[in-house]
Design a protein around this motif. Structure first.
Motif, PDB file in Angstrom:
ATOM      1  N   SER A 191       0.827  -1.200   0.000  1.00  0.00           N
ATOM      2  CA  SER A 191       0.000   0.000   0.000  1.00  0.00           C
ATOM      3  C   SER A 191       0.865   1.256   0.000  1.00  0.00           C
ATOM      4  CB  SER A 191      -0.973  -0.001   1.178  1.00  0.00           C
ATOM      5  OG  SER A 191      -0.264  -0.081   2.382  1.00  0.00           O
ATOM      6  N   VAL A 192       0.292   2.299  -0.576  1.00  0.00           N
ATOM      7  CA  VAL A 192       0.977   3.586  -0.749  1.00  0.00           C
ATOM      8  C   VAL A 192       0.087   4.660  -0.144  1.00  0.00           C
ATOM      9  CG1 VAL A 192       1.823   5.258  -2.448  1.00  0.00           C
ATOM     10  CG2 VAL A 192       2.095   2.806  -2.882  1.00  0.00           C
ATOM     11  N   GLY A 193       0.669   5.509   0.675  1.00  0.00           N
ATOM     12  CA  GLY A 193      -0.086   6.580   1.319  1.00  0.00           C
ATOM     13  C   GLY A 193      -0.357   7.735   0.369  1.00  0.00           C
ATOM     14  N   MET A 194      -1.135   8.682   0.861  1.00  0.00           N
ATOM     15  CA  MET A 194      -1.527   9.834   0.043  1.00  0.00           C
ATOM     16  C   MET A 194      -0.417  10.889   0.067  1.00  0.00           C
ATOM     17  SD  MET A 194      -4.844  12.324   0.550  1.00  0.00           S
ATOM     18  CE  MET A 194      -6.052  11.011   0.394  1.00  0.00           C
ATOM     19  N   GLN A 195       0.125  11.184  -1.091  1.00  0.00           N
ATOM     20  CA  GLN A 195       1.227  12.161  -1.172  1.00  0.00           C
ATOM     21  C   GLN A 195       0.696  13.502  -1.664  1.00  0.00           C
ATOM     22  OE1 GLN A 195       4.449  11.275  -3.950  1.00  0.00           O
ATOM     23  NE2 GLN A 195       5.919  12.450  -2.742  1.00  0.00           N
ATOM     24  N   HIS A 293      -3.212   9.622  -5.528  1.00  0.00           N
ATOM     25  CA  HIS A 293      -4.117   8.567  -5.054  1.00  0.00           C
ATOM     26  C   HIS A 293      -3.396   7.589  -4.113  1.00  0.00           C
ATOM     27  CE1 HIS A 293      -6.152   9.860  -8.726  1.00  0.00           C
ATOM     28  NE2 HIS A 293      -7.218   9.206  -8.359  1.00  0.00           N
ATOM     29  N   PRO A 294      -3.936   7.397  -2.928  1.00  0.00           N
ATOM     30  CA  PRO A 294      -3.436   6.274  -2.136  1.00  0.00           C
ATOM     31  C   PRO A 294      -3.844   4.975  -2.827  1.00  0.00           C
ATOM     32  CG  PRO A 294      -4.975   7.636  -0.867  1.00  0.00           C
ATOM     33  CD  PRO A 294      -5.052   8.088  -2.291  1.00  0.00           C
ATOM     34  N   ALA A 295      -3.054   3.941  -2.641  1.00  0.00           N
ATOM     35  CA  ALA A 295      -3.322   2.698  -3.353  1.00  0.00           C
ATOM     36  C   ALA A 295      -3.136   1.496  -2.444  1.00  0.00           C
ATOM     37  CB  ALA A 295      -2.379   2.572  -4.551  1.00  0.00           C
ATOM     38  N   THR A 296      -3.969   0.480  -2.659  1.00  0.00           N
ATOM     39  CA  THR A 296      -3.695  -0.839  -2.099  1.00  0.00           C
ATOM     40  C   THR A 296      -3.633  -1.793  -3.280  1.00  0.00           C
ATOM     41  OG1 THR A 296      -6.054  -1.174  -1.720  1.00  0.00           O
ATOM     42  CG2 THR A 296      -4.773  -0.442   0.148  1.00  0.00           C
ATOM     43  N   MET A 297      -2.673  -2.702  -3.223  1.00  0.00           N
ATOM     44  CA  MET A 297      -2.389  -3.517  -4.406  1.00  0.00           C
ATOM     45  C   MET A 297      -2.042  -4.945  -3.992  1.00  0.00           C
ATOM     46  SD  MET A 297      -0.001  -0.576  -6.183  1.00  0.00           S
ATOM     47  CE  MET A 297       0.855  -0.200  -4.660  1.00  0.00           C
ATOM     48  N   ARG A 298      -2.600  -5.889  -4.737  1.00  0.00           N
ATOM     49  CA  ARG A 298      -2.271  -7.307  -4.495  1.00  0.00           C
ATOM     50  C   ARG A 298      -1.707  -7.888  -5.783  1.00  0.00           C
ATOM     51  NH1 ARG A 298      -3.724 -12.420  -5.174  1.00  0.00           N
ATOM     52  NH2 ARG A 298      -3.402 -13.834  -3.411  1.00  0.00           N
ATOM     53  N   TYR A 299      -0.544  -8.499  -5.680  1.00  0.00           N
ATOM     54  CA  TYR A 299       0.136  -9.036  -6.857  1.00  0.00           C
ATOM     55  C   TYR A 299       0.473 -10.507  -6.669  1.00  0.00           C
ATOM     56  CZ  TYR A 299       0.950  -4.655  -9.397  1.00  0.00           C
ATOM     57  OH  TYR A 299       0.785  -3.491 -10.116  1.00  0.00           O
ATOM     58  N   GLU A 300       0.376 -11.236  -7.748  1.00  0.00           N
ATOM     59  CA  GLU A 300       0.794 -12.644  -7.765  1.00  0.00           C
ATOM     60  C   GLU A 300       1.616 -12.853  -9.027  1.00  0.00           C
ATOM     61  OE1 GLU A 300      -2.424 -15.486  -7.273  1.00  0.00           O
ATOM     62  OE2 GLU A 300      -1.440 -16.812  -8.727  1.00  0.00           O
ATOM     63  N   LEU A 686       8.213  10.155  -0.738  1.00  0.00           N
ATOM     64  CA  LEU A 686       7.095   9.221  -0.592  1.00  0.00           C
ATOM     65  C   LEU A 686       7.547   7.936   0.105  1.00  0.00           C
ATOM     66  CD1 LEU A 686       4.197   8.350  -1.082  1.00  0.00           C
ATOM     67  CD2 LEU A 686       4.799   7.742  -3.427  1.00  0.00           C
ATOM     68  N   ALA A 687       8.778   7.545  -0.118  1.00  0.00           N
ATOM     69  CA  ALA A 687       9.257   6.297   0.486  1.00  0.00           C
ATOM     70  C   ALA A 687       9.447   6.412   1.992  1.00  0.00           C
ATOM     71  CB  ALA A 687      10.577   5.865  -0.169  1.00  0.00           C
ATOM     72  N   VAL A 688       9.882   7.559   2.465  1.00  0.00           N
ATOM     73  CA  VAL A 688      10.265   7.610   3.884  1.00  0.00           C
ATOM     74  C   VAL A 688       9.609   8.693   4.734  1.00  0.00           C
ATOM     75  CG1 VAL A 688      12.493   6.513   3.470  1.00  0.00           C
ATOM     76  CG2 VAL A 688      12.361   8.998   3.460  1.00  0.00           C
ATOM     77  N   MET A 689       8.884   9.632   4.149  1.00  0.00           N
ATOM     78  CA  MET A 689       8.325  10.657   5.050  1.00  0.00           C
ATOM     79  C   MET A 689       6.996  11.273   4.640  1.00  0.00           C
ATOM     80  SD  MET A 689      10.959  13.815   4.297  1.00  0.00           S
ATOM     81  CE  MET A 689      12.438  12.889   4.633  1.00  0.00           C
ATOM     82  N   GLU A 690       6.691  11.318   3.367  1.00  0.00           N
ATOM     83  CA  GLU A 690       5.551  12.152   2.957  1.00  0.00           C
ATOM     84  C   GLU A 690       4.232  11.397   2.984  1.00  0.00           C
ATOM     85  OE1 GLU A 690       5.894  14.449  -0.592  1.00  0.00           O
ATOM     86  OE2 GLU A 690       8.066  14.444  -0.488  1.00  0.00           O
ATOM     87  N   VAL A 764       4.433   2.240   2.057  1.00  0.00           N
ATOM     88  CA  VAL A 764       5.168   3.510   2.077  1.00  0.00           C
ATOM     89  C   VAL A 764       4.192   4.629   2.382  1.00  0.00           C
ATOM     90  CG1 VAL A 764       7.063   2.882   0.551  1.00  0.00           C
ATOM     91  CG2 VAL A 764       4.955   3.778  -0.451  1.00  0.00           C
ATOM     92  N   PRO A 765       4.668   5.721   3.040  1.00  0.00           N
ATOM     93  CA  PRO A 765       6.034   5.863   3.535  1.00  0.00           C
ATOM     94  C   PRO A 765       6.325   4.935   4.719  1.00  0.00           C
ATOM     95  CG  PRO A 765       4.696   7.724   4.253  1.00  0.00           C
ATOM     96  CD  PRO A 765       3.850   6.934   3.299  1.00  0.00           C
ATOM     97  N   VAL A 766       7.595   4.513   4.781  1.00  0.00           N
ATOM     98  CA  VAL A 766       8.063   3.688   5.898  1.00  0.00           C
ATOM     99  C   VAL A 766       8.241   4.590   7.104  1.00  0.00           C
ATOM    100  CG1 VAL A 766       9.929   2.238   6.744  1.00  0.00           C
ATOM    101  CG2 VAL A 766       9.264   2.123   4.334  1.00  0.00           C
TER     102      VAL A 766
END
Lengths: 791, 159
Positions: A191-195, A293-300, A686-690, A764-766
């Motif tokens: 998942s990715v937060g809202m930047q 856009h925040p995102a949630t993603m499932r991959y196989e 985006l990876a570490v703070m935003e 992210v962000p971590v």
């Protein structure tokens, strides 16, 4: 035929000067001096006599019904000139870039916290703010819908007439159930937060009523003509009565593609008859523009033992928030580029763009490709780890190249040096290991001068990632730009004037426009006309497209002007030359040398041409399979990140970021590296703070105190290699530059943190608690090859 | 209230200043000096950095009344006539200016750093400029600009 005697010679100094300021060079940007002197007029610096200040009253609730609005007390406040609600919108009270679904001022329902409900004009900002506070809005507060997946449940409240689904993009390629071929199956959820774009210059503009009942708007934006169209619809005015001029833009990054204060200021100006300026402060800016856009993603991923990817199944949910903005196109991008720049024969992918009561989301640098890259690059690392292979090797084995088939079924028809980018990165020297043991400089360590460690608990990790992005507008959009170029003698010197409506937002487009004119017309002096709607649309300053599309338009207009000038020369000479060109202020024949001085040819005449230029057309994708020639060009970049992590405290220091990017042709090398460095920083952020933290639909951190963007201490030194493999379809072979670095830097940083900590981080962000929390994620100690303990 | 101070060497007076107004607001809206920028107005971004009695401050955090009788130098005051200050020159040449909204604050902060440290190393530069946010450049070319300005200043001293 006797050659004409040479009456003039090339002035070598002029020729060299032009060459040194044409394409491929890095001339000083024409607005640079004004900017360093503090004299450049940004939208928030505009000032007029009798100017009023406009402010916006916004909904405090993410979802509510409006029972009534009472403006009486506000309007009676001394110093207040106007208080307007939806009843005062003369045209259609709806606007939007792709779907007109957003009210200019809310009517019966508000769908997000911060939705504009009323606007006030007063003679001082504080009076306007206090008056806005006196407007009484009676809300019936409703329970907000804040989860993108839940929004698609049949039981969810319908936020819009058409339901809560903005778009469902499907990719169906190859065999849909190919699992038996795979030796291993790798599954991951991310998942990715809202930047936030966090451009520094706040939303601002000045609307001035014009004598004809229309309005002039000076505004910081990314696309003057799209703004004009939406303003006209809301005001019920024809385009000729709504004239826009670009004022100084303090950064954009997608956040100015949608309207903010535009219509509000125009309404107030027309209502009061006074110029009205609106400037958001930082807090309001967080509510005043769309976010990533925040995102949630499932991959196989199904893979063979050697790392070859056999199939990908994926689902991506993008939270578009309360209004559509560009969710349709963002969903298209996240989906069509959802598996990364890899060749995969079997793809089954679903990407959903959804309405909720969260803040509206739309364009931000990378536009859908950023979110997907965190997922697919994480999967590549997981595959490497599961199979015991080198992560770069796995990527190279599956890398897209020229001639490959993209997931949309289109053939990649220009260079795609994905594997080369990665191999070059791998060959770059690593930054030195910290000296151990011995005294350390705190400033080089995670936590810095907070004195949280002297090296104990600090672990280094390395991560690689590659990403790609479509350049220009896709899926059949009529993507064009207009350029007007005039060539004439001014003060004895041949001078070109270039007029486009393409927005300069800081990236350096005006320098590029000058460079192209110099190269094509052989003149040194190029004037950039102010950007306005008196010329046709330049299209959006987004999708890394302006150098390509507006650059293409400027080049085409220059060539039309040049052909006319050369026609005049040949007419005067009484014969045709196939080899004429304009160079160094002269008309030059390859065979006969200099034939004329350009200034003499032009005399008192101005040669002007206006050209509407398009890149080759793209196609909508098939709604059931996602197949089609969707994208005109791809651009690629790869990053290597080296990070130090204090695993006891969860603090991260990015030590170095290296980047290799193919730009086709570096029209302005300094601007190219500037884009790579700046884009990389936003990916790191985006990876570490935003992250805009949203709880129950409400933004918890609308300030630069609580929403952190990288400082000069957070951003490490960079190594950059720029490759130039020309795209035969693009002007000068160039490739869009601005977005790819934002796509690949974040995933590289994330993987480096995983390598350092041994934690399989999936979000992210971590944050520090993700690193130190026991049992977070799978808590397996994967990917430790890059792990080097020191301290 | 009336506020009187020296700005860029000239005596300036602003009348009818409201209590809540900052020095930044007065400079920008009442004294015709919009060079100092309003990116966050809470002291996080450094875009409004000015000298107050020779010390760099965020003008947004200084109440207008606190500037009474004091000496203010803004980015507009670093230029001598048409000539750019070497710091300004270096920012343009090094490509440290993109949108430029952070530039006035960074120019003043760099100017202050180079007054205190003739040849700062990169770590010192990063520490000194940590209070100035830039969203466009990733800071690499800002570091280039500071090095260039320091080199030029050193050359001048040596020459």
């Amino acid at each position: 035929m006797t050659p004409t005697p040479l009456s003039v010679t090339v002035d070598e100094g002029t020729r060299v000067a032009i060459k040194h300021q044409g394409i491929g060079s890095s001339p000083v940007r024409p607005d640079g001096t004004l900017k360093v002197r503090g004299e450049f007029a940004y939208a928030s610096d505009l000032w007029m006599e009798d100017m009023l200040c406009g402010v916006t009253l916004r909904s405090p609730h993410p979802y509510a019904r409006i029972r009534s609005i009472d403006i009486g007390e506000a309007l009676a406040t001394p110093g207040v000139y106007a208080v307007l609600t939806h009843e005062d919108v003369p045209g259609q009270n709806r606007y939007g870039l792709e779907h007109a679904d957003q009210p200019v001022l809310a009517e019966d329902v508000v769908r997000y916290q911060g939705e504009p409900v009323a606007v006030v004009a007063a003679d001082h900002p504080e009076i306007a703010r206090r008056a806005a506070g006196k407007i009484t809005v009676d809300y019936e507060v409703l329970h907000p819908l804040t989860d993108a997946r839940a929004a698609l449940e049949p039981s969810a409240p319908r936020l819009h007439d058409g339901g809560n689904l903005v778009r469902h993009l499907k990719i169906r390629k190859g065999d849909h159930d190919p699992q038996p071929e795979a030796d291993a199956v790798v599954v991951g959820e991310y998942s990715v937060g809202m930047q936030d774009q966090a451009f520094l210059g706040p939303e601002s503009g000045l609307a001035v009523p014009s004598g004809d009942g229309g309005v002039e708007l000076h505004v910081a934006t990314q696309w003057l003509h799209a703004d004009q169209k939406q303003i006209c619809t809301a005001l019920g005015l024809p385009p000729e009565m709504v004239r826009l001029t670009l004022s100084g833009v303090g950064g954009a990054f997608g956040g100015r593609e949608d309207l903010s204060m535009h219509i509000h200021a125009c309404l107030l100006a027309r209502h009061t008859g006074n110029p009205v300026k609106m400037v958001y402060n930082r807090e309001e800016s967080f509510f005043g523009h769309v976010h990533r856009h925040p995102a949630t993603m499932r991959y196989e991923h199904g893979v063979k033992r050697d790392g070859t990817i056999v199939y990908v199944r994926a689902e991506l949910w993008l939270d578009g928030g309360a209004y559509a903005s560009t969710t349709n196109a963002v969903t298209g991008n996240a989906g069509t580029m959802g598996i990364g720049p890899y060749v995969v024969p079997n793809v089954h992918l679903d990407c959903y763009g959804v309405y909720t009561n969260n803040p509206p989301c739309g364009a931000m640098r990378g536009f859908g490709a950023v979110q997907a890259a965190f997922a697919y690059e994480s999967q590549l690392d997981k595959i490497a780890d599961e199979l015991g292979l080198d992560p770069v090797e796995v990527r190279c084995r599956n890398a897209m190249e020229q001639g490959s088939e993209a997931p949309t079924g289109q053939t990649v028809d220009s260079p795609a040096p994905v594997a080369e980018l990665l191999r070059r990165l791998q060959a770059m020297p690593l930054p030195p290991e910290p000296a151990t043991p011995g005294p350390v400089d705190l400033r080089d360590l995670p936590g810095g001068v907070s004195n949280t460690t002297h090296g104990e608990g600090v672990v280094r990790g390395i991560g690689y990632a590659v990403g790609y992005k479509n350049v220009g507008f896709s899926e059949g959009f009529d993507d064009y730009s207009t350029a007007r170029v005039r060539l004439e003698v001014v003060g004895g010197e041949p001078t070109a004037t270039v007029h486009t409506a393409a927005a300069e937002v800081g990236q350096g487009l005006i320098t590029v426009e000058q460079q192209i004119c110099r190269t094509e017309l052989g003149v040194e002096r190029v004037v950039v006309h102010p950007k306005d709607t008196r010329v046709g649309s330049g299209g959006s300053t987004s999708a890394s497209r302006q150098t390509y599309v507006t650059g293409g338009a400027v080049r085409a207009a220059c060539r039309k002007v040049r052909d006319r000038v050369l026609g005049v020369v040949q007419q005067r000479l009484g014969r045709t030359h196939a080899d004429l060109r304009l160079d160094g202020g002269k008309v030059v024949s390859d065979a006969y040398g200099v034939l004329a001085d350009l200034a003499d040819v032009l005399r008192g005449e101005a040669f002007e041409e206006t050209v509407e230029w398009r890149h080759r057309p793209t196609q909508p994708v098939d709604p059931e399979t996602g197949q089609g020639f969707a994208h005109v060009q791809y651009a690629y970049s790869a990053h290597r990140a080296v990070v130090d992590v204090d695993v006891d405290l969860g603090l991260i220091k990015v030590v170095e970021l290296a980047c290799v990017q193919d730009v086709g042709k570096a029209i302005n090398p300094q601007a190219v590296t500037g884009q790579i460095e700046g884009g990389t920083a936003q990916g790191l952020g985006l990876a570490v703070m935003e992250e805009i933290v949203v709880e129950n639909g409400k933004i918890m951190n609308p300030s630069f105190t609580d929403y952190l963007i990288p400082t000069i201490l957070d951003m490490p030194p960079m190594r950059i290699e720029v490759l130039e493999y020309p795209d035969p379809h693009a002007p000068y072979g160039l490739r869009g530059v601005g977005e790819p670095p934002t796509i690949s830097s974040g995933p590289a940083v994330l993987q480096a943190i995983r390598a350092a900590t041994g934690r399989w981080l999936t979000r992210v962000p971590v944050r520090p608690e993700h690193i130190i929390e026991t049992g977070f994620g799978t808590a397996s100690h994967r990917g430790q090859e890059g792990r080097v303990e020191h301290g | 209230m009336r506020v009187t101070c020296t700005v860029n060497g000239e005596r300036q007076q602003a009348d009818d200043v409201r209590e809540g107004e900052s020095l930044l607001y007065v400079l920008r809206e009442r004294m015709g000096l919009p060079g100092s920028k309003n990116a966050c107005e809470q002291g996080e971004c450094g875009s409004c950095t000015v000298y107050l009695d020779g010390a760099p401050v965020c003008a947004c955090l200084v109440a207008a009344g606190q500037a009474q009788g004091r000496d203010v130098v803004t980015v507009e005051g670093l230029t001598e006539g048409e000539d750019l200050d070497p710091v300004q020159e270096a920012f343009v040449e090094a490509g440290a200016v993109q949108c430029g909204f952070c530039t006035p604050g960074l120019v003043v902060a760099t100017h202050d750093l180079l007054r205190r440290r003739r040849r700062p190393d990169d770590t010192e530069v990063r520490e000194a400029l940590a209070g100035n946010l830039c969203r466009c450049t990733g800071y690499e070319k800002i570091l280039d600009a500071v090095r260039l300005a320091a080199d030029r200043a050193a050359d001048r001293v040596a020459g």
